[in-house]
Design a protein around this motif. Sequence first.
Motif, PDB file in Angstrom:
ATOM      1  N   ARG A 235      32.376  38.703  22.183  1.00 17.68           N
ATOM      2  CA  ARG A 235      31.276  39.601  21.810  1.00 17.68           C
ATOM      3  C   ARG A 235      30.778  39.280  20.395  1.00 17.68           C
TER       4      ARG A 235
ATOM      5  N   GLU B  92      33.410  33.812  28.695  1.00 14.30           N
ATOM      6  CA  GLU B  92      34.257  34.443  29.705  1.00 14.30           C
ATOM      7  C   GLU B  92      34.934  33.376  30.562  1.00 14.30           C
TER       8      GLU B  92
ATOM      9  N   LYS C 213      37.778  39.371  24.817  1.00 12.78           N
ATOM     10  CA  LYS C 213      36.533  40.138  24.844  1.00 12.78           C
ATOM     11  C   LYS C 213      35.939  40.358  23.456  1.00 12.78           C
TER      12      LYS C 213
ATOM     13  N   GLN D 252      25.415  39.785  27.079  1.00 16.02           N
ATOM     14  CA  GLN D 252      26.305  39.498  28.205  1.00 16.02           C
ATOM     15  C   GLN D 252      26.031  38.120  28.794  1.00 16.02           C
TER      16      GLN D 252
ATOM     17  N   GLU E 231      27.658  35.658  26.520  1.00 14.03           N
ATOM     18  CA  GLU E 231      29.112  35.738  26.677  1.00 14.03           C
ATOM     19  C   GLU E 231      29.621  35.012  27.923  1.00 14.03           C
TER      20      GLU E 231
ATOM     21  N   ARG F 108      22.466  41.082  33.717  1.00 12.57           N
ATOM     22  CA  ARG F 108      23.247  41.087  32.477  1.00 12.57           C
ATOM     23  C   ARG F 108      22.303  41.142  31.284  1.00 12.57           C
TER      24      ARG F 108
ATOM     25  N   ASP G 123      20.982  44.079  23.679  1.00 18.87           N
ATOM     26  CA  ASP G 123      21.146  44.890  24.888  1.00 18.87           C
ATOM     27  C   ASP G 123      19.921  44.871  25.789  1.00 18.87           C
TER      28      ASP G 123
END
Length: 257
Positions: free
Chosen positions: A127, A117, A123, A110, A113, A106, A144
Amino acid sequence: MTSKDQASAPEIRFDRVSKVFGSPDAPSGVFRAVDDLSLDIGRGQLVALLGKTGCGKSTMFNMIAGLSEPSEGTVLVSGQNPFRNFDWFRGKIAIVFQNDRLLPWRTAIQNVELGLEMLDIPKAERRDTAKQWLSKLGLAGHEDDYPHALSGGMRQRVSIARAFATNAELLLCDEPFSALDEITAQKLRTEFARLVRENGKTAVFITHSINEAFDIGDRIVVLKRPARIAHDIAMSADVDLEEREKIRETIRASLSQ
């Protein structure tokens, strides 16, 4: 308990807690990790639990987190039994571990997050929250990146962002900077303490380093084996350098015994 009582009650309470492992019949016998410990931690405090390896710090940590229950006495967090009411604490406690525990498949955002989650946050909202916390931790532009592309300090920043993103009231930290070089660790300690205070969180920070305890704690609780309180020291901003050095020497002497 009335709402007024809840507001004035400590965030964490150890009431005459003992924790024993093993049994008299076992080959290794009985090991007492915590011995008749009473300790209150108030809401909004940043407390450093300081002691040598094997003094019971991690056992206390596990009881606060609801991963273990006392052999005797009572542990309460927010007025609840964390072991018996484990599900009640979903989203109320966040943990920062010794290593970053990022999922390698991830990206940074991510990973942040992930806790959101698990709390079923929509979502778009999760984010946005994750992005904000990465920016606050100095990682804007690295959202990223995968963990392998980040330095150790950057990965631990992602871990801290993940903890704060859940907006949990209580943060538990198990020597989260011990694997980092001292310069990086000191910067992160300062940043972590600032974020705890700015966001009104309660934090318990386990450490075996006197310097780290001084950098982190509004309060330093020095433990001796089996976990008993040797010193409980308030570290307000008006404690001058001379007094700090006296406190440091007192702690050194206690831990050397």
